[in-house]
Enzyme design. Structure first.
Site, PDB file in Angstrom:
ATOM      1  N   GLU A  49       0.829  -1.207   0.000  1.00  0.00           N
ATOM      2  CA  GLU A  49       0.000   0.000   0.000  1.00  0.00           C
ATOM      3  C   GLU A  49       0.863   1.258   0.000  1.00  0.00           C
ATOM      4  OE1 GLU A  49      -3.365   0.264  -0.232  1.00  0.00           O
ATOM      5  OE2 GLU A  49      -3.519  -1.908  -0.465  1.00  0.00           O
TER       6      GLU A  49
ATOM      7  N   HIS B 298       3.125  -9.759  17.641  1.00  0.00           N
ATOM      8  CA  HIS B 298       3.804 -10.959  18.111  1.00  0.00           C
ATOM      9  C   HIS B 298       5.224 -11.047  17.581  1.00  0.00           C
ATOM     10  CE1 HIS B 298       4.891 -15.243  18.457  1.00  0.00           C
ATOM     11  NE2 HIS B 298       4.224 -15.145  19.593  1.00  0.00           N
TER      12      HIS B 298
ATOM     13  N   LYS C 143       8.921 -11.297  27.292  1.00  0.00           N
ATOM     14  CA  LYS C 143       8.967 -10.394  26.141  1.00  0.00           C
ATOM     15  C   LYS C 143       9.120  -8.931  26.563  1.00  0.00           C
ATOM     16  CE  LYS C 143       6.057 -13.556  23.471  1.00  0.00           C
ATOM     17  NZ  LYS C 143       4.718 -13.769  22.853  1.00  0.00           N
TER      18      LYS C 143
END
Length: 425
Positions: free
Chosen positions: A171, A322, A363
């Site tokens: 895009e 993620h 994380k």
């Protein structure tokens, strides 16, 4: 009261039975009745004081206050007031602070450990070691007017790693070839289908735009294929995107500025969109073009592993969230973190997971102060950039030259980090 406090009803019934002896049927001793009312009133007063209106502990947190427009229209002050406004405005204010912490940190803020190598001991060198900032964004944000905000960050080297989906790449290129138009969320799908118009929320992308992209990218795939066969070039998604940025040669493009400033854009789902369609068609015209995903997973994880400090800004959910957070797992978590999305956690999705869930996976670091802003990104990202990145550029404080992002921990520093998670180790 009796219906809510049955024991009062029971005690009153017994008292009334005892005190009614010798009085006409249906009546009772008025003195006894008055005594029971006084007992109930006293009990109610005591209960209210102890439980309902228990004494308050003294609060030390900031008081709630929004911006007072009687002071005039001061946009900076309006944004400053978000922090004490409450609800998601306060979360947005905390996001401003978290991004500023990413930008402010340098290794000079940390004590020099005894086992530090000599080359990293001087204050001048340590002040150059800065936070490596990761920016993850979903493709719809490139379709929207946030493309200009994201391009600004790449143009001024304000982020060091970018992650998106296939749509976030194509895009960006397509908008260099033809515009995306405004529409409406309520436009009927069948009517648009018959007109060759695709709807992205309340945005409209004509089929012709994708035909222009096909013409443009087909030539690049042919050249890439030639370089693979003749020169042994191994293509990865990030290397392909780097090439797109070079070939589009348009300063309106995010990919162009990522190419110019050598910012890797990782896209593990590179085939999930028009790029994948074009690769599919290319494979029938000329079989054998290879895009190596394994090299890119090594590259993105190495970006995290080698960094001394990382800060992540994740716009949206799904793959881009993620992939970014999983790479930071490799280094025991990101040091700074801002999530912006509308997803909820009740369905167990990674998109909706709050930062604390990421802490459980390693994380996000255990001593981090992550922020999640529950908002659609087009509402808040321009404000976030205006308050942090762009404000520094406007004040003449943005000096990206000479920054260092990759610096290993010393052995003693690693032990300190380990004890934060496992104190008894």
């Amino acid at each position: 009261l009796s219906s809510q406090l049955p024991f009062l009803k029971t005690s009153r019934s017994i008292a009334m039975a005892d005190s009614s002896a010798g009085y006409p049927q249906g009546t009772q001793n008025p003195t006894a009745e008055q005594s029971e009312k006084e007992k109930d009133a006293e009990y109610l007063k005591k209960t209210t004081q102890e439980y309902v209106l228990a004494a308050s502990e003294k609060l030390t947190s900031a008081t709630v206050a929004g911006y007072d427009f009687n002071k005039g229209v001061d946009y900076s002050a309006v944004l400053n007031a978000y922090l004490t406004t409450g609800f998601q405005a306060t979360n947005l204010g905390k996001a401003f602070e978290e991004i500023d912490r990413m930008l402010d940190w340098s290794l000079a803020d940390e004590p020099v450990p005894a086992d530090e190598d000599d080359e990293w001991k001087s204050p001048e060198v340590r002040s150059k070691v800065r936070t490596k900032i990761w920016l993850s964004y979903t493709s719809n944000l490139i379709s929207s007017g946030l493309r200009e905000s994201l391009r600004f960050l790449a143009q001024h080297s304000m982020v060091q790693v970018m992650i998106s989906t296939a749509g976030g790449i194509e895009e960006d290129i397509i908008k260099c070839l033809a515009p995306t138009h405004l529409g409406d969320f309520a436009m009927e799908g069948l009517g648009l289908r018959r007109k060759g118009i695709n709807r992205i929320g309340n945005l409209l992308a004509p089929n012709d735009n994708y035909c222009l992209f096909e013409d443009w990218v087909t030539k690049i795939f042919d050249a890439m294929h030639d370089e693979q066969d003749k020169d042994g070039v191994v293509w990865t998604p990030s290397k392909m995107i780097h090439r797109f940025g070079k070939e589009i040669d348009n300063p309106e493009s995010v990919c162009y500025w990522a190419y110019r400033n050598n910012i890797p854009i990782f896209c593990p789902a590179i085939t999930d969109g028009s790029i994948g369609d074009m690769l599919y068609f290319h494979s029938y015209k000329r079989e054998g073009l290879v895009v190596d995903l394994v090299r890119d997973i090594r590259a993105v994880n190495d970006e995290a592993m080698k960094a001394r400090k990382t800060g992540v800004i994740v716009l949206g959910g799904g793959l881009v969230k993620h992939h970014c957070m999983n790479a930071n797992l490799m280094r025991n978590g990101a040091d700074f973190c801002v999530y912006v999305n509308t997803a909820q956690e009740f369905d167990g999705s990674d998109s909706g997971a709050r930062p604390d869930e990421a802490v459980s996976w390693g994380k996000i670091r255990v001593d981090a102060k992550p922020v999640k802003v529950y908002s659609e990104a087009t509402l808040v990202l321009p404000l976030m950039i205006a308050k942090t990145f762009a404000a520094r550029l406007e004040r003449g404080e943005w000096k990206p030259e000479g920054r260092i992002f990759n610096k290993p921990f010393t052995g003693s520093e690693l032990e300190v980090e380990k004890k934060k998670v496992f104190p008894s180790s």
